[in-house]
Design a protein around this motif. Structure first.
Motif, mmCIF file in Angstrom:
data_model
loop_
_atom_site.group_PDB
_atom_site.id
_atom_site.type_symbol
_atom_site.label_atom_id
_atom_site.label_comp_id
_atom_site.label_asym_id
_atom_site.label_seq_id
_atom_site.Cartn_x
_atom_site.Cartn_y
_atom_site.Cartn_z
ATOM 1 N N THR A 1 0.868 -1.174 0.000
ATOM 2 C CA THR A 1 0.000 0.000 0.000
ATOM 3 C C THR A 1 0.903 1.222 0.000
ATOM 4 O OG1 THR A 1 -1.816 -1.076 1.187
ATOM 5 C CG2 THR A 1 -1.693 1.325 1.341
ATOM 6 N N HIS B 1 -2.599 9.658 1.888
ATOM 7 C CA HIS B 1 -3.422 9.201 0.752
ATOM 8 C C HIS B 1 -2.728 8.047 0.047
ATOM 9 C CE1 HIS B 1 -6.120 9.197 -2.638
ATOM 10 N NE2 HIS B 1 -5.118 9.402 -3.481
ATOM 11 N N ALA B 2 -3.393 6.912 0.007
ATOM 12 C CA ALA B 2 -2.856 5.738 -0.682
ATOM 13 C C ALA B 2 -3.391 5.683 -2.106
ATOM 14 C CB ALA B 2 -3.238 4.467 0.068
ATOM 15 N N ILE C 1 -2.231 3.077 -4.251
ATOM 16 C CA ILE C 1 -2.388 1.632 -4.443
ATOM 17 C C ILE C 1 -2.592 0.976 -3.077
ATOM 18 C CG2 ILE C 1 -1.094 1.519 -6.595
ATOM 19 C CD1 ILE C 1 1.344 0.566 -4.998
ATOM 20 N N GLU C 2 -3.376 -0.098 -3.055
ATOM 21 C CA GLU C 2 -3.695 -0.755 -1.786
ATOM 22 C C GLU C 2 -3.571 -2.264 -1.906
ATOM 23 O OE1 GLU C 2 -7.106 0.673 0.457
ATOM 24 O OE2 GLU C 2 -7.336 2.326 -0.975
ATOM 25 N N ASP C 3 -2.793 -2.836 -1.012
ATOM 26 C CA ASP C 3 -2.656 -4.284 -0.885
ATOM 27 C C ASP C 3 -2.326 -4.962 -2.225
ATOM 28 O OD1 ASP C 3 -2.564 -6.639 0.598
ATOM 29 O OD2 ASP C 3 -4.681 -7.075 0.243
ATOM 30 N N THR D 1 2.903 2.017 -8.757
ATOM 31 C CA THR D 1 3.448 0.685 -8.484
ATOM 32 C C THR D 1 4.883 0.582 -8.962
ATOM 33 O OG1 THR D 1 1.241 -0.311 -8.675
ATOM 34 C CG2 THR D 1 3.137 -1.779 -8.912
ATOM 35 N N GLN E 1 3.865 2.354 2.347
ATOM 36 C CA GLN E 1 3.283 2.584 3.673
ATOM 37 C C GLN E 1 3.095 1.257 4.397
ATOM 38 O OE1 GLN E 1 -0.343 4.733 2.906
ATOM 39 N NE2 GLN E 1 0.692 6.282 1.674
ATOM 40 N N LYS E 2 2.773 0.222 3.608
ATOM 41 C CA LYS E 2 2.648 -1.145 4.111
ATOM 42 C C LYS E 2 3.208 -2.086 3.067
ATOM 43 C CE LYS E 2 -1.672 -0.331 6.666
ATOM 44 N NZ LYS E 2 -3.112 -0.727 6.775
ATOM 45 N N GLY F 1 -6.346 1.288 -8.041
ATOM 46 C CA GLY F 1 -5.327 1.053 -7.031
ATOM 47 C C GLY F 1 -5.266 -0.349 -6.478
ATOM 48 N N ARG F 2 -6.137 -1.226 -6.945
ATOM 49 C CA ARG F 2 -6.140 -2.612 -6.464
ATOM 50 C C ARG F 2 -6.044 -3.579 -7.647
ATOM 51 N NH1 ARG F 2 -7.798 -3.746 -1.266
ATOM 52 N NH2 ARG F 2 -8.469 -1.974 -0.013
#
Length: 245
Positions: free
Chosen positions: A11, A18-19, A21-23, A47, A58-59, A212-213
């Protein structure tokens, strides 16, 4: 089998609040070309910037051959070559000097980089431009310069962002031929592209990024099976997935 590139639960974005992209999770193995596809704003460039080490997740975690950017930034960067969508060059260096600079940054000897560069100049039809400056080039010629610099260093991983834009038909064919050759020699290639017909013909797997996913990923047969669109093209499957919402 350990992955050449592993993106695990990432993420991230350009600010902590503000993200974009996520997971996001996927792998690139040796001997394969994988297409990263998505609408404008889907998160493809974000990405790629995380993979390059230009943005910190961030993660999650990103590794090349088991090594993260934070383990050893220099070794991490030397493991890949990047072909950007928009050419980046030095106005005061000739084409030949750009190739020499790329070779020096990757520790190649004079004999190695000259031996690798001459066939590239010939196949991309840039021999006559060898001692010219990039500001004198067309956009397509500048893109060929970026491509030749990446191919010349022969890394284990190529990250290619919209490489076909600006190239003439002969340049496209030469690039795709070289990428197929790199794949056969053991490289892994992540290629972001909007040209789905070309992706379907040359790529082994596909990652569809949407808002983003990751919406779907797999071989064409796997995507057909998961969507129930037996016999359909990548273009049909992609449009079906992104228009569902």
């Amino acid at each position: 089998m350990s992955a050449l590139l592993e993106v695990k639960g990432v993420t991230g974005g350009y600010s902590a609040s503000h993200a974009v992209i996520e997971d996001v999770s996927f792998r690139i193995q040796k001997n394969e070309i994988v297409a990263l596809i998505g609408l404008n704003g889907a998160g493809k460039s974000t990405t790629i910037k995380h993979i390059l080490g230009l943005l910190e997740p961030q993660k999650g975690e990103i590794s090349i051959a088991g090594r993260t950017f934070f383990d050893d930034p220099d070794s991490y960067r030397h493991a890949y070559a990047y072909i950007p969508e928009s050419p980046i060059y030095y106005e005061e260096l000739t084409l030949w000097e750009h190739l020499e600079l790329a070779a020096m940054s990757h520790g190649l000897s004079k004999e190695e980089w000259e031996e690798r560069s001459l066939p590239l100049l010939k196949e991309f039809r840039m021999e006559a431009a060898k001692d010219r400056f990039p500001q004198q080039f067309s956009k397509g010629m500048r893109q060929k310069l970026m491509i030749m610099m990446a191919l010349m260093v022969q890394p284990s991983l190529y990250i290619v962002d919209e490489p076909i834009l600006g190239l003439d038909p002969l340049g496209i064919r030469t690039l795709l031929t070289w990428l197929a050759r790199c794949k056969e020699q053991g490289a892994g290639i992540l290629m972001s592209t909007h040209i789905l017909a070309t992706a379907e013909k040359y790529c082994d797997r596909f990652i569809i990024l949407h808002k983003g996913r990751i919406k779907a990923q797999g071989t064409l047969d796997e995507l057909r099976q998961s969507t129930g669109m037996t016999g359909h093209s990548l273009d049909d499957i992609y449009l079906h997935l992104v228009e569902e919402e």
